[in-house]
Design an enzyme around this catalytic site. Structure first.
Site, PDB file in Angstrom:
ATOM      1  N   THR A 179       0.819  -1.227   0.000  1.00 49.99           N
ATOM      2  CA  THR A 179       0.000   0.000   0.000  1.00 49.99           C
ATOM      3  C   THR A 179       0.821   1.230   0.000  1.00 49.99           C
ATOM      4  O   THR A 179       1.185   1.820   0.987  1.00 49.99           O
ATOM      5  CB  THR A 179      -1.040   0.160   1.079  1.00 49.99           C
ATOM      6  OG1 THR A 179      -2.033  -0.802   0.827  1.00 49.99           O
ATOM      7  CG2 THR A 179      -1.771   1.507   0.970  1.00 49.99           C
ATOM      8  N   SER A 383      -7.300  -1.198   9.539  1.00 47.17           N
ATOM      9  CA  SER A 383      -6.628  -0.341   8.556  1.00 47.17           C
ATOM     10  C   SER A 383      -6.321  -1.169   7.330  1.00 47.17           C
ATOM     11  O   SER A 383      -6.490  -2.368   7.324  1.00 47.17           O
ATOM     12  CB  SER A 383      -5.339   0.257   9.127  1.00 47.17           C
ATOM     13  OG  SER A 383      -4.409  -0.754   9.420  1.00 47.17           O
TER      14      SER A 383
END
Lengths: 383, 383
Positions: A179, A383
């Site tokens: 990410t 998350s």
């Protein structure tokens, strides 16, 4: 400076209300030309987020007019509705800018498996378009942060042309990218094909060799946009080197901001028979949780380095392996070397060298230590 | 009961002074026959400890009279001197028992890269030989502990014959085995070849599918010794099943005692095209640090499961993946499924099912969560 350091680009970063805490969460980068060549590299994860599937199609055309990025939601594993939302985001951006949607790349980052609040995102696109500025690069870099503690930008200027960019990412950094959203811009006049070559060559030895926790994201995207507004077409090798320098700098910034890390660990493999061997061994060492804990504890536990090397298919003989930690060769010929008490591990950067004594190839992988803070940050909330 | 549950075996466990804290650190298991067939499975790590290199030679003969095991030092990465020390340990054991050294297997566990204190270990062998008993199995199991909080034993009794054993291991559990020492004994009359088949079949679906932290040790050893003293030669399938049952039980005990763990995680892969696919996906999920942190935080973060699946080469389509956590199908067809609020994660065992919808094969991998305690335990001191 960020993505607006190169001429021909405007950017904006705003709070659209996607993040519940009211922080900036939507960024827009626009290429005003005269050219709009582009290249992109995407996650190798087979579970790809909707914006990745969309942007891969956009990049197939080799031209990008604008990139719209949001934090606060990854739009991954969101099915046909998620893809429709990405498409609608590109259309809204295209409408606001008077461009074609097929030249609008979309990037998202945040929690997987949650639909984006389109009632907030789409008006946010309009608002961002209204705030575009040649000085907006910094704000754009801030708006793409998730768990990042700082925003990351880098700029290299050469003779009449510039490469600059922004990056976000603090966990889930891994080979094949992870990410991590990166937008690079240049005012050099470079076509899509050499742009693509330069970007792939750069990411292969920079972002692909940054491995925070071995986890690979569904959303990783690295884009390179060229406006050509400098009027200069650089030598291809010189251009590629500038792109590599910016990627290297941003990659280092990602590692330094890795979640919960207290040590930045440079794993340098020498004496490998092939570069692939060197990379495989480097990744194995960089992903070894026990070693990463030991480094956190400032323990020069070279046995865990050898144990990690031993799990690879690389060419080596166990009794010829050498390992140095912070310059002290604590392992020689597969056994005890210099006194481990000599190793000074008080500083943030830790340098591990493993010499396979099997050839002349090398590779360096960057990682960080494994800490209780990493566990807290990744277990306390989604998350 | 441990290794002395089966008839024809004696064992001992003593404190030889190898561990500085004075805890038991030396175990001896002796096969009094009449037969002494044996099989062994060793670490697939290419950096093998001296006792592994020695014991592989011993097992090549298919006969083992005794196993001498020490905790307090792995004798790995210790060069020619380390191998000499293992050899001397086997010779001393053989001398004390009146057997041949080539039938004495040696196992060590502890810190890598440190020579064993042979001035303590060799007299310890004599002392252990003097305390051998048909009731010594429990003491032997205690003496092989390192960071284990409990000793692990298991026994299965069938019609006239028994398989029993002991195990140590609390971290570094991984496919290909990992710092795990296991000694199994049986009084069944089974030859070396069927013993080997039974042991390999059992470890493949038990210890090889226990993955605490993805790290693979230099010392892993699983031995199976058969005394034949029951006079019974069981059906081969029935015998293999008993060995598998004991291995399965010991493997579960290892996971439950994994360093710092607060959750035992059963990762069950269904609907795979091949068993290899199921195992590859299961390991990828079981090794995902971000998921392991989420489970620690009792967060049913199925996006991290999909993200881990996406890094594999297994056959699947992203939009057909289904994931259940503790019975709630939180991901259906690659997207949002049932309400994640329904998932109850208060209990120690967590059950993740990933259905690849690509076939009918299955595999189950056991792992545990990643906790701050794991980091503390593996950073606070060398191990």
């Amino acid at each position: 400076m960020s993505v607006t350091a190169a001429k021909g680009f405007r950017a904006a970063g705003i709070a659209a209300g996607i993040k519940q805490n009211g922080n900036p969460d939507l960024a827009l980068v626009v290429n005003d030309g005269p050219r709009r060549a582009a290249a992109g590299v995407f996650t190798s994860n087979r579970v790809k987020a909707a914006p990745v599937l969309w942007s891969e199609q956009v990049l197939a055309g080799g031209q990008v007019s604008a990139v719209v990025l949001n934090s606060g939601g990854a739009n991954a594993c969101t099915g046909p509705k998620g893809f429709q939302d990405t498409h609608a985001t590109a259309e809204r951006t295209a409408g606001a800018l008077g461009r074609g949607a097929i030249e609008v790349a979309v990037c998202s980052t945040g929690l997987i498996g949650v639909l984006l609040p389109m009632d907030k995102l789409l008006p946010g696109v309009d608002a961002a378009a209204g705030q575009l500025s040649e000085h907006g690069g910094e704000k754009a870099a801030i708006a793409i942060k998730t768990t990042d503690t700082v925003h990351k930008t880098s700029v290299v200027t050469r003779d009449g042309w510039t490469v600059g960019g922004m990056a976000k990412g603090a966990g889930m950094l891994a080979p094949g990218l992870a990410t991590m959203l990166v937008v690079l811009t240049t005012d050099a006049a470079v076509d899509a094909e050499p742009l693509d070559r330069a970007l792939r060559a750069a990411t292969r030895v920079t972002f692909d060799r940054v491995d925070s926790d071995g986890c690979m994201s569904t959303n990783d995207t690295v884009l390179l946009l060229a406006s050509g507004s400098s009027g200069v077409t650089p030598d291809e090798a010189e251009f590629a080197e500038a792109v590599r320098a910016v990627c290297d700098d941003l990659g280092q910034q990602l590692i330094r901001d890795a979640e919960g890390a207290s040590k930045d660990i440079k794993v340098e493999i020498r004496g490998a028979a092939t570069e692939d061997d060197a990379v495989e061994v480097g990744r194995s060492v960089a992903r070894n949780n026990l070693l990463k804990c030991a480094i956190h504890g400032e323990d020069p536990n070279w046995g865990r380095v050898l144990s990690a090397i031993g799990t690879t298919r690389a060419a080596f003989e166990p009794d010829r392996l050498n390992v140095a930690i912070n310059g002290v060769w604590v392992c020689k010929n597969g056994g005890v070397g210099e006194d481990r008490e000599k190793v000074d591990m008080r500083y943030r950067e830790v340098h591990i060298v493993a010499d396979l004594a099997a050839g002349t190839e090398t590779a360096t992988i960057w990682t960080n230590d494994l800490t209780a803070d990493y566990v807290h940050e990744n277990s306390a909330y989604s998350s």
